[in-house]
Design an enzyme around this catalytic site. Structure first.
Site, PDB file in Angstrom:
ATOM      1  N   ASP A   1      -6.664   7.211   1.932  1.00 36.26           N
ATOM      2  CA  ASP A   1      -6.543   6.182   2.779  1.00 36.26           C
ATOM      3  C   ASP A   1      -5.096   5.795   3.389  1.00 36.26           C
ATOM      4  O   ASP A   1      -4.148   6.038   2.508  1.00 36.26           O
ATOM      5  CB  ASP A   1      -7.412   4.963   2.507  1.00 36.26           C
TER       6      ASP A   1
HETATM    7  C1  BGC Z   1      -9.090   2.918   7.673  1.00 35.22           C
HETATM    8  C2  BGC Z   1      -9.447   4.316   7.616  1.00 35.22           C
HETATM    9  C3  BGC Z   1      -8.847   5.057   8.699  1.00 35.22           C
HETATM   10  C4  BGC Z   1      -7.452   4.930   8.385  1.00 35.22           C
HETATM   11  C5  BGC Z   1      -6.710   5.685   9.461  1.00 35.22           C
HETATM   12  C6  BGC Z   1      -7.750   2.950   7.586  1.00 35.22           C
HETATM   13  O1  BGC Z   1      -7.032   1.505   7.572  1.00 35.22           O
HETATM   14  O2  BGC Z   1      -9.425   2.437   6.404  1.00 35.22           O
HETATM   15  O3  BGC Z   1     -11.079   4.305   7.355  1.00 35.22           O
HETATM   16  O4  BGC Z   1      -9.299   6.495   8.712  1.00 35.22           O
HETATM   17  O5  BGC Z   1      -6.887   3.469   8.391  1.00 35.22           O
HETATM   18  O6  BGC Z   1      -6.755   4.934  10.728  1.00 35.22           O
END
Ligand code: BGC
Length: 749
Positions: free
Chosen positions: A288
């Site tokens: 993530d």
């Molecule tokens: C989120 C993810 C997301 C990523 C990219 C993170 O803060 O938890 O679900 O895909 O950001 O935007």
């Protein structure tokens, strides 16, 4: 991840016209040079993805290998760097191997539609929220959902989706509940698998996330989820296991939180042991955003790709390889997984092709899925469906239902064409943690279906005024909403903003009150006895109002069922309040800053001591009455179940008959549960299968459900394997987890 989106969105026609004329769309960078088509021996499509990946791998320099392990920073960051200038302005970009024609990986968030389209001068469809898709219980609808996302990603120039959220609803106040697929691992896992298959059928890399136990947003980067092996494998991890085994996602995103001590993205147990070894996952693990915390530890634990930048998997990784701290074999294993996933998903054989999205086709898919997902919770004296011939006055009240319907926020947010329906400018792009209302107007949809009635609108801000508006109408339709978003949790399951008072006042003033809920999580309803009808419409997507109109006026017979239990109060949840980070640690849930990382965020424990008892399993075991049970949902017709027979074969076959005893055709979700032998020490019952069947009025259908033996098994910690406990299994069949008229016992050895 948060991005500030500063550009105006554009209307459908404008965009289509600009694209057809091949003019640069305002807000977009100029059309990119795509790499030349690859030509090496790895382009022999008769070889397996693994063989093809190895042929590429043999050619790579150390720098090229390292470049595949990480992103190049947020592609939307300014100033634009030479690396991310080639990106598609999504949220992540790996540069690929231009020398060999291996394309970059362009990643976009795409939970219920493609993110940031408005900000990039593009268009995308907003599907109903993922939790709504779960309420359809329809694997084919989940496939269509994923396929639409894949099509629109590809048309916009992306080749990787960041969607497929499948953390089960262990904490219903989690602000991302709308992005997930409900509280049951078999339901959620089955649907996410089909969703991924749909996305990947469009030659886009699919991903499931957030692996694992990202069950609350409060302190999500420092929370340490505590849970035992067996409970973990039978609950949250089972949803991922089914998703991986049946959906074959090319990627899995590890989550921000820790599990039993270690961060998910450097957790041996989660990554190497369970995902890669036990589940035989061949794809790659992507962190993530900002969820990587180390180089050697994360690499050894099984993390393959750092996003969005290269803090740990860029130069430090190269240095570790050169110093012999990470072996070339370990590096090659990560690179192999990334390349083989690109071949397996088809992104190399079928390069992206930008095209004009068909918004009308998208609206039709979004409407159809919403029609399957709306849940009828109450319908006294058959107040629904409404008969426009008999109704002269309708009072529509609340939740901006004159102009729009709410959507879920955070990185899942889809930009509405024309901008937020309630923003003062009307044309503004979406911003992080701003409530976004899609311009799909329930008031207009109702007026269109009752052209001769007088339909009034009251904003519902003052309960007394709203009640006065409702009093003399034939019918009052009151809308209530609960907005949620990544980056926050709900303080409680109660409706906010005096909406409980609003509903109670309107229902007291008019006996023909219909409540329409737009929520991602369950809500409590102190007023439940008062209105004649209640519909759960979730976050309803781009064409939500038409779907709702069709259900209200009966051209669609509702068939959705709850994927989450609606409890009576927060006090009945396994944890009456959400455990918060200790004072001094970060409350906000964004990625960890370098300063914080260096200081070491103090972890805080969240003991999931309810174990496997998530959702209905908790209420069943604790004998707590609920407001509306898991699997519940009414129809404008009625069904009768009969003739259960259970055949233990290789898989267990359950056969029974469902008859439509009413005057309308409909679709019934027939649910099959099992109670395990007492010696298994499991909650009273678990969902083991279901079938959604269309049945004409007066007709009947024989339904067969094959039960995967794993769904009847327990996870044996001593052997680290699924095991059937010998003994008597009770199979229960019916229309909700608390209405199971058919019962049979089968003995398994
Ligand atoms: C989120 C993810 C997301 C990523 C990219 C993170 O803060 O938890 O679900 O895909 O950001 O935007």
């Amino acid at each position: 991840m948060n991005q500030s989106l500063g550009r105006a969105a554009f209307g459908i026609q404008t965009l289509a016209l600009l694209s057809l004329l091949s003019l640069p769309v305002p807000g977009c960078t100029q059309r990119r040079q795509l790499p030349p088509p690859p030509t090496g021996p790895w382009m022999n499509a008769s070889l397996s993805p693994d063989e093809r990946a190895d042929l590429v791998l043999k050619e790579l320099t150390l720098d090229e290998k390292i470049a595949l392990l990480h992103g190049v920073g947020m592609p939307t960051d300014e100033p634009v760097t030479p690396e991310n200038a080639a990106s598609n302005r999504g949220v992540g970009y790996d540069v690929g191997v231009p020398r060999l024609g291996i394309p970059g990986i362009d990643m976009s968030d795409a939970a219920y539609g493609v993110r940031s389209s408005g900000a990039n001068g593009r268009y995308s469809t907003a599907l109903p929220a993922n939790v709504a898709a779960a309420a359809s219980w329809d694997p084919d609808a989940a496939f269509e959902y994923g396929a639409l996302i894949g099509r629109e990603l590809r048309a916009q120039g992306y080749n990787m989706s960041l969607g497929g959220g499948v953390d089960i609803t262990r904490e219903p106040r989690n602000g991302r509940t709308f992005e997930y697929l409900g509280e049951d691992p078999v339901l959620a896992g089955t649907l996410v698998a089909r969703l991924i298959e749909g996305t990947q059928s469009e030659h886009v890399i699919g991903d499931i996330k957030h692996y694992a136990f990202n069950d609350q947003e409060s302190g999500r980067t420092s929370v340490n989820a505590l849970i035992g092996d067996r409970a973990a494998r039978e609950s949250d991890l089972l949803a991922f296991e089914i998703g991986v085994e049946k959906g074959h996602p090319a990627a899995v995103m590890c989550s921000y939180n820790r599990l039993n001590g270690d961060f998910a993205c450097e957790n041996q147990y989660l990554l190497n042991q369970v995902l890669k070894k036990d589940w035989n996952f061949h794809g790659f693990v992507v962190s993530d955003w900002g969820g990587t915390h180390s180089t050697e530890k994360a690499s050894a634990a099984g993390l393959d790709n750092e996003q969005p930048g290269s803090v740990f998997f860029g130069e430090p990784y190269k240095a570790a390889v050169q110093a012999g701290k990470i072996s070339m074999a370990e590096l090659d294993e990560h690179v192999h997984r990334i390349l083989r996933s690109m071949f397996a998903a088809g992104v190399i054989d079928h390069p992206r092709q930008r095209s004009v999205i068909d918004p009308f086709a998208g609206l039709a898919v979004a409407r159809k899925i919403e029609e399957e997902s709306i849940v009828l919770l109450k319908n006294e004296h058959a107040v629904l469906p409404l008969d426009p011939g008999k109704i002269h006055t309708i009072a529509v009240i609340g939740a901006h239902s004159d102009v729009g319907m709410i959507s879920g926020g955070g990185s899942a947010q889809v930009d509405p064409p024309g901008g937020n329906a309630i923003s003062p400018s009307g044309q503004g792009a979406t911003h992080w943690q701003e409530q976004v209302w899609f311009p799909t107007s329930p008031l207009k949809a109702i007026r269109a279906r009752a052209p001769r009635a007088t339909v009034t609108y009251d904003p519902g801000t003052d309960p007394a005024t709203a009640a006065a508006a409702a009093k003399n109408a034939d019918v009052a339709i009151v809308f209530a909403y609960q907005w949620e978003s990544e980056g926050m949790d709900l303080p409680s399951l109660s409706l906010s903003l005096r909406q409980d008072e609003l509903v109670a006042s309107v229902a007291a003033a008019n006996p023909h009150t219909i409540v329409v809920l737009e929520t991602g999580s369950p809500v409590t309803m102190p007023w439940v006895a008062a209105p004649a009808a209640i519909l759960e419409a979730w976050y309803a997507g781009s064409d939500g109002a038409n779907a709702l109109g069709n259900v209200l006026f009966g051209s669609v017979n509702p068939s959705g069922k709850l994927p989450n239990t609606f409890p009576r109060s927060d006090a009945d949840l396994p944890h009456p309040t959400i455990v918060q980070p200790p004072p001094g640690s970060r409350h906000f849930s964004g990625p960890v800053s370098p300063v914080e990382r260096a200081a070491g965020l103090p972890p805080f424990d969240r003991d999931y001591n309810e174990g496997v008892k998530v959702g209905y399993k908790w209420y069943d075991a604790e004998k707590k009455p609920v407001l509306f049970p898991f699997g519940y949902g009414l129809s404008y017709t009625s069904y009768r179940y009969s003739g259960l027979s259970v055949t233990p074969a290789k898989t267990i076959n359950v056969t029974f008959t469902v008859a439509n005893t009413g005057a309308r055709s409909g679709a019934e979700i027939a649910e099959v549960y099992a109670s395990l032998p007492a010696s298994a020490q499991e909650p009273p019952k678990r969902l083991v299968g279901w079938s959604k069947v269309k049945i004409d009025a007066g007709g009947q259908q024989t339904v067969t459900v094959d039960i995967d033996p794993k769904y009847l098994s327990i996870f044996d910690e001593s052997t680290q394997a699924w095991k059937l406990v010998p003994g008597d299994y009770t199979i229960l069949v019916g229309g909700s987890s608390q209405d199971l008229p058919l019962k049979a016992t089968v003995s398994l050895k």
